[in-house]
Design a protein around this motif. Sequence first.
Motif, mmCIF file in Angstrom:
data_model
loop_
_atom_site.group_PDB
_atom_site.id
_atom_site.type_symbol
_atom_site.label_atom_id
_atom_site.label_comp_id
_atom_site.label_asym_id
_atom_site.label_seq_id
_atom_site.Cartn_x
_atom_site.Cartn_y
_atom_site.Cartn_z
ATOM 1 N N THR A 1 42.488 38.479 40.352
ATOM 2 C CA THR A 1 42.086 37.229 39.556
ATOM 3 C C THR A 1 43.210 37.139 38.424
ATOM 4 O O THR A 1 44.017 37.728 38.183
ATOM 5 C CB THR A 1 40.689 37.605 38.978
ATOM 6 N N ASN B 1 44.936 31.848 42.465
ATOM 7 C CA ASN B 1 43.308 31.608 42.250
ATOM 8 C C ASN B 1 42.394 32.398 42.860
ATOM 9 O O ASN B 1 41.539 31.762 43.613
ATOM 10 C CB ASN B 1 43.062 30.059 42.446
ATOM 11 N N LEU C 1 39.114 34.623 43.460
ATOM 12 C CA LEU C 1 37.844 34.586 42.951
ATOM 13 C C LEU C 1 37.209 36.097 43.125
ATOM 14 O O LEU C 1 37.440 36.472 44.471
ATOM 15 C CB LEU C 1 37.000 33.329 43.385
ATOM 16 N N SER D 1 40.818 31.001 46.821
ATOM 17 C CA SER D 1 40.157 29.531 47.071
ATOM 18 C C SER D 1 41.314 28.422 47.257
ATOM 19 O O SER D 1 41.214 27.531 47.938
ATOM 20 C CB SER D 1 39.161 29.205 46.015
#
Length: 365
Positions: free
Chosen positions: A197, A202, A204, A232
């Motif tokens: 993270t 990005n 998640l 993502s």
Amino acid sequence: MFVKTQLKTIMKKLSFLFSLFILLSAFTCENEPLDSEIDATDSGNLNCEAAAQEVATAALAFISAGEGDYPQLCSAYKTALENLLAACGDPDGSIQSSIDALGDCSDPNGFDDCEALANATNLAEVNFNNATDDNYADYCNAYKLALENQIAECGDDDGNLQAIVDDLGDCNNSSPVSSAEFYITGLFNGESIIMETGTSDNYLTGDGSGFSVLDFEDDNCIIGYHGTLASSLPFNQLPAANINFDYFYNGGCNYTNETSVFNSIFTVGSYDALNDEGNLEQGMHMEYYPTGLEGGWYTSASGDQSNSQFQITNSESANYTLSNGNEVYRQIVTGTFNCVLYDSNGNSIEVTEGTFRVRFSQYFN
């Protein structure tokens, strides 16, 4: 009568301790509480870098101490260490312990050289544990040298120090490491893969749980949990993975029973790498998606896992309360692993030197 050869033996043992302060000054500077613009020529207001240099200078003089000048040079070295502590801090107490080991500088025979060497090892370990990719080799080699010096001069009755030396290997930092909040890393057939993270990719986290057996009539449920890392942006183009905690809960099929034990069942220790999810035995496994969660995937829950193992090294609760007053139970688990992953066609990926820090939540809520 002072025996000069004895003093030289002590000084030889101490020489590595002195060199550590030079090599490891970069770490102590990170803890510098004083303004770096302070005049370094003022011994009462040394900045961290200048204090480390003062220690190095005093140490070199101390090495050559003879019977007549031992008290004076010892006191100078002790003062330099005190300045280093004031300028740089002493997060693990090693500098203070080195000061204490010098005593009052009146008797060289009263100096505990093994204590000083142990302090050097402790200081080297602290810096090694905070190493980055850029300084890993230096800090690793310093730690190895400190351990080897301590073994040579003070012994290693239980073999624990030598075991650490062996684990450090050749100090080649090929293993992927992460300082992110959550991560899954490893060498996948020798290729370093880091899912973490807080990066531009990005990644998640996913808080997951699922049942293996739900028998509401007999009020007995066996539940597994999993922590997921998936990207993502860009979606389904970067690797994703789950770390699964299989059959960790076995009890009543309701919120109260699960929450009463949830934060305590993920205990530190070693766990078998399951290769058959149908036997309902407690263990762990990994799922890996090379191109995202909608692509092909590999799992360690099949095939030969005879040399595989998962280790939980830390487990902490991350519970929180909703606006309606209800509490949600979550757990953050850190650990290491090695396993073999298989896809549906029998292709395999060997994962070595794996690390993880994942979060997941209760099933009943």
